[in-house]
Each structure stands twice: as structure tokens, then as C-alpha cells.
Design an enzyme around this catalytic site. Structure first.
Site, short mmCIF file in Angstrom:
data_model
loop_
_atom_site.label_atom_id
_atom_site.label_comp_id
_atom_site.label_asym_id
_atom_site.label_seq_id
_atom_site.Cartn_x
_atom_site.Cartn_y
_atom_site.Cartn_z
N PRO A 200 1.28 -1.23 0.23
CG PRO A 200 -0.93 -1.87 1.15
CD PRO A 200 0.56 -2.01 0.59
CD GLU A 201 4.10 2.62 -3.86
OE1 GLU A 201 3.74 3.35 -4.36
OE2 GLU A 201 5.07 2.12 -3.72
CG HIS B 243 -2.90 -13.37 7.36
ND1 HIS B 243 -3.60 -14.02 6.95
CD2 HIS B 243 -2.32 -13.71 8.34
CE1 HIS B 243 -2.78 -15.51 6.94
NE2 HIS B 243 -1.74 -14.77 7.36
#
Length: 284
Positions: free
Chosen positions: A2-3, A94
Site C-alpha cells: 500500500p502506497e 491475519h
């Protein structure tokens, strides 16, 4: 992965469902995998955040920020595989942190999910958050102006691709979008910052705005590993618009003559066209 575009998409996805709600509980999910970094302890988070209202949801570089009525702020950094989710996590094992929220009539959940355990969740006091925002991070990539770009790039003699990943120079650009931005601007990833011309910096500035804005419109990039999903567990679409990233040996979409090349800079993959972005690698 993720950017800025992916985090902005996360923020836009959760904001209508989270802002204005009251935090009832903050709890750590049972996870058999590598633990994430959580500061302070979840027990302390629960004590400080319980019954606080989430006044706003914002993005700070590549981080999600939940501002609380107390003045504190949750700062969630997804890093490689983290996601902010409202529903349908890719896998329950997760899940890392759960916020139980209330609007006074019903309750809902907000989760932080992280497959590789590289993400962080921190609860900052106001002064700590101000230091992060003003000292530890550079200006946001979507708001930095040409003059500040010029000033910041002139202070380093590193290759432009490497410098773009330095969050103290400009915040929000990661490895994927750096390659895309440089290809659109026609600048070699090996070009030294100190040698950039005014025209090149103008092209770079325009390309940053265009690439990041387009990626946000497509709700980010979901790569072949399928990790990145938006807040409703849907894939992004910008991966279909990539010009060079992960397209080594494919013909450049601009010149249609030369295969895209892959090299390693500062231990990260760089993809570029040696014709459209010409300059000798020796300058790296």
C-alpha cells in the site's frame, strides 16, 4: 505494497462508516503469525480511546489516521500487506486489531488485517502526532508545490528514483508509483537530483499529480499476489493501467520499440524504458 493511492482509497472507504462513531472497545485479535508493532499496549489504547468519538479519518502520507475527540490519534501504517477493513477479511487468522464502534443505536467493527506482520498501529498524543507530521515526514506528494520540489531535490545528490522513496523529502510515494511517475515524466531513474533541470522538475511535478490521482480514481493497484483490497475487500483497478511496473521485457507503451528494463536501486526493483528515459546507468 500500500502506497499513497491505496491508503487514500482505504481512508475514503472507511470514512463514511467510521467518522462520528464512538469507540466502545479496542482489542487485539488472536493471530498465530508474526506480531505487528503496537504502541502503547492494547490495554492502554483501550483505556485512552474508550468512549472517545472518532472526529475525522484522514491520510498522512502512507498512513491512515483516526482522530479522536480527546485529541489523540490512531495512526495505522499498513506497509507491505496491511489493510483497513469494514467487512469480509481475506483470512481471519491475519486479523490484528479490532475497533468496536457505536452510533448510539447499533455497533459495527473496523479491523486492521496484516498478512506479513510488517504494519504498525500507534496511538499518538497531540504533541507526538504533530512531531510525526511536521518533523519526521516531508510534504505530501499530492500537495507539494514546484518550488518546494526544487528546493528539496537540490539538497541531495542521489539518483532521483532513490530520492523519491525518501519520506523526509516527499511523503507518500513508494516503489511502484515512483517507476510509473518517472516513465510518464520521461526522466531516467538514474538521473542525479542535482542535475535535474527546471523543465524536468516541472514534468516530474505534473506526473506525480497525474499518476497518483489516476491511481486513486481506480482505487489503487492489486498486484499478482492479490494482497491489496479496498475497505470492502474489493480489488483495485490501476494495475491494468501500469506503464512499466512489473512489465520487464514487454514493449514500452510509449515508444513501442524497446522492452522495459528492470534494475535494482537501493535494493528495490526499478522498471524503465532506456529509450524514453535515456541517460547512462553510470550516473546512478
Amino acid at each position: 505494497m500500500p502506497e499513497l493511492p491505496e491508503v487514500e482509497t482505504m481512508v475514503r472507504g472507511i470514512r463514511p462508516h467510521v467518522a462520528g462513531k464512538i469507540i466502545r472497545t479496542v482489542s487485539e485479535c488472536r493471530c498465530p503469525c508474526k506480531p505487528i508493532s503496537i504502541t502503547p499496549t492494547v490495554r492502554t489504547m483501550q483505556r485512552r480511546a474508550r468512549e472517545q468519538t472518532i472526529t475525522s479519518v484522514d491520510r498522512l502520507a502512507k498512513r491512515v489516521v483516526l482522530h479522536l475527540s480527546s485529541g489523540d490519534a490512531f495512526v495505522i501504517e499498513p506497509r507491505m500487506t496491511g489493510l483497513m477493513l469494514l467487512a469480509d477479511p481475506p483470512s481471519t487468522e491475519h486479523l490484528r486489531i479490532c475497533w468496536t464502534l457505536s452510533d448510539g443505536e447499533s455497533e459495527s467493527k473496523l479491523w486492521f488485517w496484516d498478512r506479513r506482520g510488517l504494519g504498525t498501529v500507534r496511538l499518538y498524543r497531540p504533541a507526538e502526532f504533530d512531531e510525526l507530521r511536521t518533523v519526521k515526514l516531508g510534504p505530501d506528494a499530492l500537495t507539494i508545490d514546484r518550488e518546494e520540489w526544487t528546493q528539496r531535490l537540490q539538497k541531495t545528490n542521489r539518483a532521483i528514483k532513490v530520492a523519491m522513496l525518501d519520506q523526509k523529502i516527499v511523503a507518500g510515494i513508494g516503489n511502484l508509483y515512483a517507476s510509473e511517475i518517472l516513465h510518464l515524466s520521461g526522466i531516467s531513474p538514474f538521473t542525479l537530483c542535482s542535475s535535474l533541470t527546471e523543465t524536468e522538475i516541472d514534468r516530474l511535478h505534473d506526473a506525480v499529480r497525474q499518476i497518483l490521482s489516476d491511481a486513486i480514481r481506480y482505487e489503487g493497484s492489486t498486484l499478482s499476489d492479490g494482497t491489496y483490497r479496498n475497505a470492502l475487500n474489493k480489488a483495485g483497478g490501476y494495475q491494468n493501467e501500469h506503464r512499466v511496473y512489473a512489465r520487464a521485457e514487454e514493449l514500452c507503451p510509449t515508444c513501442q520499440e524497446t522492452p522495459i528494463q528492470r534494475v535494482v536501486q537501493a535494493q528495490r526493483s526499478t522498471f524503465y524504458c532506456p529509450i524514453c528515459q535515456s541517460s547512462p546507468p553510470e550516473s546512478a
